[in-house]
Design a protein around this motif. Structure first.
Motif, mmCIF file in Angstrom:
data_model
loop_
_atom_site.group_PDB
_atom_site.id
_atom_site.type_symbol
_atom_site.label_atom_id
_atom_site.label_comp_id
_atom_site.label_asym_id
_atom_site.label_seq_id
_atom_site.Cartn_x
_atom_site.Cartn_y
_atom_site.Cartn_z
ATOM 1 N N ALA A 154 0.836 -1.206 0.000
ATOM 2 C CA ALA A 154 0.000 0.000 0.000
ATOM 3 C C ALA A 154 0.868 1.252 0.000
ATOM 4 O O ALA A 154 0.569 2.231 -0.695
ATOM 5 N N ALA A 155 1.964 1.214 0.765
ATOM 6 C CA ALA A 155 2.829 2.401 0.854
ATOM 7 C C ALA A 155 3.446 2.735 -0.504
ATOM 8 O O ALA A 155 3.639 3.906 -0.838
ATOM 9 N N ARG A 156 3.747 1.715 -1.275
ATOM 10 C CA ARG A 156 4.339 1.958 -2.600
ATOM 11 C C ARG A 156 3.318 2.616 -3.516
ATOM 12 O O ARG A 156 3.614 3.597 -4.204
ATOM 13 N N ILE A 157 2.104 2.081 -3.531
ATOM 14 C CA ILE A 157 1.064 2.657 -4.392
ATOM 15 C C ILE A 157 0.698 4.062 -3.923
ATOM 16 O O ILE A 157 0.474 4.964 -4.736
ATOM 17 N N ALA A 158 0.689 4.252 -2.614
ATOM 18 C CA ALA A 158 0.314 5.555 -2.064
ATOM 19 C C ALA A 158 1.245 6.660 -2.530
ATOM 20 O O ALA A 158 0.859 7.826 -2.606
ATOM 21 N N ALA A 181 -4.995 3.189 -0.887
ATOM 22 C CA ALA A 181 -3.597 2.952 -0.519
ATOM 23 C C ALA A 181 -3.117 3.991 0.487
ATOM 24 O O ALA A 181 -2.392 3.670 1.440
ATOM 25 N N ARG A 182 -3.540 5.237 0.296
ATOM 26 C CA ARG A 182 -3.120 6.298 1.221
ATOM 27 C C ARG A 182 -3.740 6.124 2.600
ATOM 28 O O ARG A 182 -3.086 6.364 3.618
ATOM 29 N N LEU A 183 -4.985 5.707 2.637
ATOM 30 C CA LEU A 183 -5.620 5.445 3.935
ATOM 31 C C LEU A 183 -4.851 4.376 4.712
ATOM 32 O O LEU A 183 -4.623 4.507 5.907
ATOM 33 N N LYS A 188 -4.623 5.409 8.708
ATOM 34 C CA LYS A 188 -6.000 5.809 9.006
ATOM 35 C C LYS A 188 -6.974 4.643 8.838
ATOM 36 O O LYS A 188 -8.099 4.694 9.324
ATOM 37 N N LEU A 189 -6.524 3.633 8.133
ATOM 38 C CA LEU A 189 -7.314 2.405 7.994
ATOM 39 C C LEU A 189 -6.433 1.234 8.380
ATOM 40 O O LEU A 189 -5.448 0.934 7.709
ATOM 41 N N ASN A 190 -6.757 0.601 9.512
ATOM 42 C CA ASN A 190 -5.983 -0.541 10.005
ATOM 43 C C ASN A 190 -6.676 -1.833 9.582
ATOM 44 O O ASN A 190 -7.581 -2.317 10.259
ATOM 45 N N LEU A 191 -6.227 -2.374 8.461
ATOM 46 C CA LEU A 191 -6.895 -3.560 7.927
ATOM 47 C C LEU A 191 -6.796 -4.748 8.880
ATOM 48 O O LEU A 191 -7.719 -5.546 8.966
ATOM 49 N N LEU A 199 -19.106 -8.449 12.036
ATOM 50 C CA LEU A 199 -19.272 -8.214 10.599
ATOM 51 C C LEU A 199 -19.810 -6.830 10.253
ATOM 52 O O LEU A 199 -19.233 -6.150 9.399
ATOM 53 N N PRO A 200 -20.894 -6.366 10.876
ATOM 54 C CA PRO A 200 -21.431 -5.063 10.451
ATOM 55 C C PRO A 200 -20.447 -3.921 10.659
ATOM 56 O O PRO A 200 -20.379 -2.996 9.842
ATOM 57 N N GLU A 201 -19.656 -4.004 11.731
ATOM 58 C CA GLU A 201 -18.701 -2.924 11.999
ATOM 59 C C GLU A 201 -17.526 -2.978 11.026
ATOM 60 O O GLU A 201 -17.053 -1.937 10.554
ATOM 61 N N ALA A 202 -17.058 -4.183 10.728
ATOM 62 C CA ALA A 202 -15.984 -4.314 9.740
ATOM 63 C C ALA A 202 -16.461 -3.815 8.380
ATOM 64 O O ALA A 202 -15.727 -3.125 7.657
ATOM 65 N N ARG A 203 -17.693 -4.121 8.055
ATOM 66 C CA ARG A 203 -18.259 -3.668 6.777
ATOM 67 C C ARG A 203 -18.341 -2.149 6.734
ATOM 68 O O ARG A 203 -17.979 -1.528 5.728
ATOM 69 N N GLU A 204 -18.771 -1.536 7.818
ATOM 70 C CA GLU A 204 -18.859 -0.074 7.867
ATOM 71 C C GLU A 204 -17.497 0.574 7.654
ATOM 72 O O GLU A 204 -17.385 1.601 6.990
ATOM 73 N N GLU A 205 -16.472 -0.022 8.229
ATOM 74 C CA GLU A 205 -15.116 0.503 8.032
ATOM 75 C C GLU A 205 -14.737 0.474 6.560
ATOM 76 O O GLU A 205 -14.218 1.453 6.017
ATOM 77 N N LEU A 206 -14.993 -0.644 5.906
ATOM 78 C CA LEU A 206 -14.622 -0.769 4.494
ATOM 79 C C LEU A 206 -15.438 0.185 3.620
ATOM 80 O O LEU A 206 -14.940 0.709 2.624
ATOM 81 N N LEU A 207 -16.697 0.419 3.995
ATOM 82 C CA LEU A 207 -17.563 1.276 3.184
ATOM 83 C C LEU A 207 -17.132 2.746 3.233
ATOM 84 O O LEU A 207 -17.585 3.555 2.432
ATOM 85 N N GLN A 208 -16.224 3.077 4.169
ATOM 86 C CA GLN A 208 -15.701 4.445 4.220
ATOM 87 C C GLN A 208 -14.705 4.715 3.102
ATOM 88 O O GLN A 208 -14.403 5.863 2.785
ATOM 89 N N ILE A 209 -14.190 3.655 2.513
ATOM 90 C CA ILE A 209 -13.154 3.803 1.500
ATOM 91 C C ILE A 209 -13.782 4.228 0.177
ATOM 92 O O ILE A 209 -14.771 3.624 -0.256
ATOM 93 N N PRO A 210 -13.239 5.270 -0.455
ATOM 94 C CA PRO A 210 -13.774 5.676 -1.755
ATOM 95 C C PRO A 210 -13.674 4.526 -2.758
ATOM 96 O O PRO A 210 -12.650 3.839 -2.814
ATOM 97 N N GLY A 211 -14.724 4.314 -3.511
ATOM 98 C CA GLY A 211 -14.715 3.246 -4.498
ATOM 99 C C GLY A 211 -15.121 1.895 -3.950
ATOM 100 O O GLY A 211 -15.148 0.919 -4.691
ATOM 101 N N VAL A 212 -15.415 1.855 -2.656
ATOM 102 C CA VAL A 212 -15.849 0.602 -2.037
ATOM 103 C C VAL A 212 -17.308 0.722 -1.614
ATOM 104 O O VAL A 212 -17.637 1.505 -0.729
ATOM 105 N N GLY A 213 -18.167 -0.029 -2.277
ATOM 106 C CA GLY A 213 -19.569 -0.118 -1.908
ATOM 107 C C GLY A 213 -19.847 -1.466 -1.286
ATOM 108 O O GLY A 213 -18.924 -2.206 -0.926
ATOM 109 N N ARG A 214 -21.110 -1.808 -1.185
ATOM 110 C CA ARG A 214 -21.494 -3.037 -0.488
ATOM 111 C C ARG A 214 -20.891 -4.284 -1.125
ATOM 112 O O ARG A 214 -20.432 -5.194 -0.441
ATOM 113 N N LYS A 215 -20.883 -4.330 -2.448
ATOM 114 C CA LYS A 215 -20.406 -5.543 -3.112
ATOM 115 C C LYS A 215 -18.919 -5.778 -2.870
ATOM 116 O O LYS A 215 -18.502 -6.867 -2.488
#
Length: 287
Positions: A154-158, A181-183, A188-191, A199-215
């Motif tokens: 991620a750091a390389r892409i960022a 990658a920057r997150l 700011k995002l600890n995978l 599950l619902p809380e992990a999903r909410e975290e991922l949904l904060q990422i731009p380009g990441v929707g439910r699917k």
DNA sequence: CTCCAGGCGCCTT
DNA sequence: AAGGCGCATGGA
């Protein structure tokens, strides 16, 4: 005992279906085996009757990383026995018995599925291949295998300009991947922390990422974290649900969500993968 | 040429 | 809540 080869006894494990079912995008079929990279290791996998033979470039002492990736300790029959006993599921399971869910690295999985939107699997593979060859750290491989690279950190892409990502043919997905990658790179995002969340809380975290929707969020929750009821609904699974379970009329979004959360049981994500693979690879239905 | 691909974000009703 | 549209790119 270190060795660069190991035989894993398996039962009911369809390696080809598993590695070609659109969960992971770096596996290639060569001769009678599959070649890929897991973490920073080049790996060749060959399926026999009752085993998977693994070969690495460098000697390995502890093979738990591969055991974990392939989920070799899973009792598949126990999972299948929880599926609803209906015609669609019987067809899907009968079509590819032995299909498994892998347990992938969260960052690689997240990045790969950000790149997956409105792309066919072959094209996702091409984009990921370009990305790895240009920005992934080199990995030791047998001499005749050419250059092999890990999935880029991620750091390389960022640290890349967006144009370098667009040059990997990812188009409008480039700013999404860069932001993700920057997150991660900025902390700011600890995978790694998501696996401990419900599950619902992990999903909410991922949904904060731009380009990441439910699917895409559910793909990562299922393929990287192993949340058993994560249930990604893409065009194929939607087609399966509408054709096989709601043939009369299209269900509302809420009705559909309620259905996917309850009907398929405690391993709904696994059921989803069987439906997905069935819809993609079954013989074309005659009209 | 048009259509669409393991979607998402944003804008309308 | 639900639907339409644009977004790059490439293949059918």
């Amino acid at each position: 005992m270190n060795a660069n080869e190991r035989v894993f006894p398996v039962r009911n494990y369809d390696l080809s279906a598993t590695l070609s079912s659109g969960q992971a995008f770096r596996w290639r079929h060569h001769d009678d085996s599959w070649v890929g990279v897991i973490g920073s290791r080049w790996v060749r996998l060959q399926a026999t009757n009752a085993s998977i033979i693994a070969q690495t470039a460098e000697p390995v002492g502890d093979w738990r990383w591969l055991n974990h990736y392939l989920q070799l300790d899973l009792d598949l029959d126990a999972v299948l026995s929880t599926f609803p006993n209906d015609d669609p599921m019987r067809s899907a399971v009968g079509h590819s018995r032995g299909l498994r869910l892998l347990r992938q690295d969260p960052w690689e999985c997240l990045a790969s599925f950000i790149l997956s939107s409105t792309k066919q699997i072959v094209q996702i593979q091409q984009i990921v291949t370009l990305l790895c060859s240009r920005f992934g750290d080199p990995v030791d491989a047998p001499p005749d295998r050419g250059l092999v690279n890990a999935f880029p950190l991620a750091a390389r892409i960022a640290a890349l300009p967006e144009s370098d990502l667009r040059a990997c043919k990812m188009g409008f997905r480039a700013p999404y991947l860069l932001a993700a990658a920057r997150l991660v790179a900025d902390g700011k995002l600890n995978l790694a922390a998501l696996e401990k969340l419900p599950l619902p809380e992990a999903r909410e975290e991922l949904l904060q990422i731009p380009g990441v929707g439910r699917k895409i969020a559910d793909c990562v929750l299922l393929f990287a974290y192993g949340f058993p009821t994560a249930f990604p609904v893409d065009v194929w699974v939607m087609k399966a649900l509408c054709e096989l379970y709601f043939p009369k009329r299209r269900p509302t979004r809420q009705r559909l969500e309620r259905f996917t959360e309850t009907y398929f049981g405690p391993h709904a994500g696994y059921a989803q993968q069987y439906l997905f693979h069935y819809m993609r690879t079954r013989p074309v239905p005659r009209p």
